[in-house]
Design an enzyme around this catalytic site. Structure first.
Site, PDB file in Angstrom:
ATOM      1  N   ASP A 198      -3.294  41.814  78.612  1.00 12.24           N
ATOM      2  CA  ASP A 198      -4.269  41.215  79.521  1.00 12.24           C
ATOM      3  C   ASP A 198      -4.961  42.386  80.221  1.00 12.24           C
ATOM      4  O   ASP A 198      -4.320  43.119  80.980  1.00 12.24           O
ATOM      5  CB  ASP A 198      -3.567  40.304  80.537  1.00 12.24           C
ATOM      6  CG  ASP A 198      -4.549  39.666  81.508  1.00 12.24           C
ATOM      7  OD1 ASP A 198      -5.699  40.158  81.628  1.00 12.24           O
ATOM      8  OD2 ASP A 198      -4.163  38.682  82.164  1.00 12.24           O
ATOM      9  N   SER A 200     -24.011  45.041  77.974  1.00 15.46           N
ATOM     10  CA  SER A 200     -24.798  43.936  77.411  1.00 15.46           C
ATOM     11  C   SER A 200     -26.236  44.087  77.887  1.00 15.46           C
ATOM     12  O   SER A 200     -26.489  44.687  78.949  1.00 15.46           O
ATOM     13  CB  SER A 200     -24.241  42.590  77.912  1.00 15.46           C
ATOM     14  OG  SER A 200     -25.129  41.536  77.573  1.00 15.46           O
ATOM     15  N   LYS A 223     -21.883  43.006  83.831  1.00 14.17           N
ATOM     16  CA  LYS A 223     -22.310  43.971  82.817  1.00 14.17           C
ATOM     17  C   LYS A 223     -23.140  45.095  83.451  1.00 14.17           C
ATOM     18  O   LYS A 223     -23.124  46.234  82.966  1.00 14.17           O
ATOM     19  CB  LYS A 223     -23.060  43.271  81.690  1.00 14.17           C
ATOM     20  CG  LYS A 223     -22.161  42.336  80.865  1.00 14.17           C
ATOM     21  CD  LYS A 223     -20.990  43.082  80.191  1.00 14.17           C
ATOM     22  CE  LYS A 223     -20.181  42.211  79.272  1.00 14.17           C
ATOM     23  NZ  LYS A 223     -19.090  42.941  78.597  1.00 14.17           N
ATOM     24  N   TYR A 228     -22.050  36.992  85.026  1.00 11.06           N
ATOM     25  CA  TYR A 228     -21.880  37.775  83.792  1.00 11.06           C
ATOM     26  C   TYR A 228     -22.850  38.960  83.799  1.00 11.06           C
ATOM     27  O   TYR A 228     -22.456  40.096  83.503  1.00 11.06           O
ATOM     28  CB  TYR A 228     -22.124  36.875  82.581  1.00 11.06           C
ATOM     29  CG  TYR A 228     -21.981  37.569  81.243  1.00 11.06           C
ATOM     30  CD1 TYR A 228     -20.733  37.726  80.649  1.00 11.06           C
ATOM     31  CD2 TYR A 228     -23.096  38.075  80.569  1.00 11.06           C
ATOM     32  CE1 TYR A 228     -20.604  38.363  79.408  1.00 11.06           C
ATOM     33  CE2 TYR A 228     -22.975  38.703  79.340  1.00 11.06           C
ATOM     34  CZ  TYR A 228     -21.723  38.843  78.770  1.00 11.06           C
ATOM     35  OH  TYR A 228     -21.602  39.478  77.548  1.00 11.06           O
TER      36      TYR A 228
HETATM   37  P1  NAD Z   1     -15.193  36.786  71.688  1.00  7.80           P
HETATM   38  O1  NAD Z   1     -14.986  35.637  72.591  1.00  7.80           O
HETATM   39  O2  NAD Z   1     -15.392  36.552  70.227  1.00  7.80           O
HETATM   40  O3  NAD Z   1     -13.993  37.833  71.842  1.00  7.80           O
HETATM   41  C1  NAD Z   1     -13.531  38.200  73.106  1.00  7.80           C
HETATM   42  C2  NAD Z   1     -12.050  38.532  72.996  1.00  7.80           C
HETATM   43  O4  NAD Z   1     -11.618  38.985  74.289  1.00  7.80           O
HETATM   44  C3  NAD Z   1     -11.174  37.332  72.615  1.00  7.80           C
HETATM   45  O5  NAD Z   1     -10.328  37.675  71.525  1.00  7.80           O
HETATM   46  C4  NAD Z   1     -10.356  37.053  73.871  1.00  7.80           C
HETATM   47  O6  NAD Z   1      -9.034  36.586  73.616  1.00  7.80           O
HETATM   48  C5  NAD Z   1     -10.325  38.441  74.511  1.00  7.80           C
HETATM   49  N1  NAD Z   1     -10.044  38.386  75.950  1.00  7.80           N
HETATM   50  C6  NAD Z   1     -10.584  37.568  76.881  1.00  7.80           C
HETATM   51  N2  NAD Z   1     -10.023  37.799  78.083  1.00  7.80           N
HETATM   52  C7  NAD Z   1      -9.123  38.787  77.911  1.00  7.80           C
HETATM   53  C8  NAD Z   1      -8.212  39.461  78.761  1.00  7.80           C
HETATM   54  N3  NAD Z   1      -8.113  39.154  80.063  1.00  7.80           N
HETATM   55  N4  NAD Z   1      -7.432  40.439  78.240  1.00  7.80           N
HETATM   56  C9  NAD Z   1      -7.496  40.751  76.909  1.00  7.80           C
HETATM   57  N5  NAD Z   1      -8.316  40.133  76.052  1.00  7.80           N
HETATM   58  C10 NAD Z   1      -9.126  39.166  76.546  1.00  7.80           C
HETATM   59  O7  NAD Z   1     -16.448  37.570  72.299  1.00  7.80           O
HETATM   60  P2  NAD Z   1     -17.424  38.713  71.723  1.00  7.80           P
HETATM   61  O8  NAD Z   1     -18.748  38.112  71.599  1.00  7.80           O
HETATM   62  O9  NAD Z   1     -16.802  39.427  70.592  1.00  7.80           O
HETATM   63  O10 NAD Z   1     -17.480  39.670  73.003  1.00  7.80           O
HETATM   64  C11 NAD Z   1     -16.891  40.953  73.043  1.00  7.80           C
HETATM   65  C12 NAD Z   1     -17.575  41.743  74.135  1.00  7.80           C
HETATM   66  O11 NAD Z   1     -18.973  41.842  73.833  1.00  7.80           O
HETATM   67  C13 NAD Z   1     -17.511  41.080  75.517  1.00  7.80           C
HETATM   68  O12 NAD Z   1     -17.357  42.084  76.494  1.00  7.80           O
HETATM   69  C14 NAD Z   1     -18.868  40.415  75.649  1.00  7.80           C
HETATM   70  O13 NAD Z   1     -19.234  40.240  76.980  1.00  7.80           O
HETATM   71  C15 NAD Z   1     -19.726  41.449  74.951  1.00  7.80           C
HETATM   72  N6  NAD Z   1     -21.039  40.986  74.499  1.00  7.80           N
HETATM   73  C16 NAD Z   1     -21.130  39.950  73.620  1.00  7.80           C
HETATM   74  C17 NAD Z   1     -22.392  39.562  73.204  1.00  7.80           C
HETATM   75  C18 NAD Z   1     -22.600  38.433  72.224  1.00  7.80           C
HETATM   76  O14 NAD Z   1     -23.747  38.002  72.034  1.00  7.80           O
HETATM   77  N7  NAD Z   1     -21.558  37.921  71.570  1.00  7.80           N
HETATM   78  C19 NAD Z   1     -23.548  40.211  73.685  1.00  7.80           C
HETATM   79  C20 NAD Z   1     -23.389  41.255  74.577  1.00  7.80           C
HETATM   80  C21 NAD Z   1     -22.122  41.642  74.971  1.00  7.80           C
END
Ligand code: NAD
Length: 259
Positions: free
Chosen positions: A64, A144, A161, A157
Site C-alpha cells: 500500500d 498527468s 498531479k 485528482y
Molecule cells: P489502473 O487503475 O489500471 O492501475 C492502478 C493500479 O494502482 C491498480 O493496480 C491499483 O490496485 C493500484 N493502487 C491503487 N491504490 C493503491 C495503493 N494505495 N497502493 C498500491 N497500489 C495501489 O490505472 P492506470 O490508468 O494504469 O494509472 C496508473 C497511473 O497513471 C496513475 O497514477 C494514474 O493517475 C496515472 N494516469 C493515468 C492516465 C490514464 O488515462 N489512464 C492518465 C494520466 C495519468
C-alpha cells in the site's frame, strides 16, 4: 533480446494493472529485474508470472503506497531478491470524480494520499536505499496532463498531479548532490481499467459527457494511448540514456493540451 536495462532492479508501484503492468512487462523485456508492487497481490502475481513465463525476472509484492512500512518492506524485498535498487517508479494512482461544488474531504484525502503523499514516501524510502548503495539512482513519477490543467469533474485528482510535478522538481533539487535523478512523465488519455471505473463514476454524477470518448476525441494523433505507447519513455527514464536529465516532466499525450 534487448538489454538496455540488463543489470537494473526496478520497483514499479501500481504495477498490477494498466500503465504500471505495461511498464513491468516492457522494462523486464529490456532485461530489468522488476518488482510488481500493488495493493492487489493476486493481480500483481499474475503480471509477475507472465513476465517469468517469458524468461524475464519479476517479483510480486503487496504494497500500500500510503503506508511507509509497507513501502520500505517492498524495497527490502527487492534488494533481498535482486541485490540492489536502481530505479523506483511512483506510479500507483486513483481518481474519484466529483463536481467542483460537491468535493468532499474524504475524496480529497484519499486522492492526495494515494497520488501525492505516496510520492513523498516512495521517493524518501527509495533515496535512503540509493544512499546505502553509495548514491546514484532514479525516481520516475507518474504525473498527468491533469497536473498541467485543472479538469472540473476531478479537481482533487488534478491537484494531486500538480503536486506530483512540484514534488518531482523539489526532490530533483534535494537529491542531485547524491546523483539521484527525479523525473516524471505526464500521460494524456490512456486506455486502462482506471477509465472503466472513471467513466461509470462520471455517469453517476451526471457528467457522462466528459468521459473517455470525449477526452480522446480532441487528440491530434487521432486516438487514445495504450500503455505500450508509454513504455519507450519509461525505458529511457530508467536507463543510463537519461542520466543528465532531472526535474523534468515529459508529456506523452498524443498532442492534446500541449503544455
Ligand atoms: P489502473 O487503475 O489500471 O492501475 C492502478 C493500479 O494502482 C491498480 O493496480 C491499483 O490496485 C493500484 N493502487 C491503487 N491504490 C493503491 C495503493 N494505495 N497502493 C498500491 N497500489 C495501489 O490505472 P492506470 O490508468 O494504469 O494509472 C496508473 C497511473 O497513471 C496513475 O497514477 C494514474 O493517475 C496515472 N494516469 C493515468 C492516465 C490514464 O488515462 N489512464 C492518465 C494520466 C495519468
Amino acid at each position: 533480446m534487448p538489454d538496455r536495462l540488463n543489470d537494473r532492479t526496478i520497483v514499479i508501484t501500481g504495477a498490477a494493472s494498466g500503465i504500471g503492468a505495461g511498464f513491468a512487462r516492457g522494462l523486464a523485456a529490456e532485461g530489468a529485474a522488476v518488482v510488481v508492487a500493488d495493493l492487489n497481490l493476486d493481480a500483481a502475481q499474475q503480471v509477475a508470472d507472465g513476465i517469468t513465463a517469458e524468461g524475464g525476472r519479476a517479483l510480486a509484492v503487496r504494497v500500500d503506497v500510503t503506508d511507509r512500512d509497507q513501502v520500505r518492506a517492498g524495497i527490502d524485498r527487492a534488494v533481498a531478491e535482486f541485490g540492489r535498487l536502481d530505479a523506483y517508479f511512483n506510479n500507483a494512482g486513483v481518481n474519484k470524480p466529483e463536481k467542483f461544488l460537491d468535493i468532499t474531504k474524504d475524496a480529497w484525502d484519499l486522492i492526495m494520499n494515494v497520488n501525492a503523499f505516496s510520492v513523498v514516501i516512495g521517493t524518501q524510502e527509495a533515496a535512503q536505499q540509493f544512499l546505502r548503495q553509495g548514491g546514484g539512482g532514479k525516481i520516475v513519477n507518474t504525473a498527468s496532463i491533469a497536473g498541467r490543467t485543472g479538469f472540473p469533474s476531478f479537481a482533487p485528482y488534478s491537484a494531486s498531479k500538480a503536486a506530483v510535478i512540484s514534488l518531482t522538481q523539489a526532490a530533483a533539487r534535494s537529491l542531485a548532490a547524491d546523483r539521484i535523478t527525479v523525473n516524471a512523465f505526464a500521460p494524456g488519455v490512456v486506455a486502462t481499467p482506471l477509465w472503466t471505473k472513471l467513466d461509470k463514476d462520471l455517469v453517476d454524477i451526471g457528467e457522462g459527457d466528459s468521459g473517455f470518448d470525449s477526452m480522446a476525441g480532441g487528440i491530434l494523433l487521432g486516438r487514445a494511448a495504450d500503455p505500450e505507447d508509454l513504455v519507450g519513455t519509461a525505458v529511457f527514464l530508467a536507463s543510463r540514456d537519461s542520466d543528465y536529465i532531472t526535474g523534468q516532466v515529459i508529456p506523452i499525450e498524443g498532442g492534446m493540451i500541449l503544455v
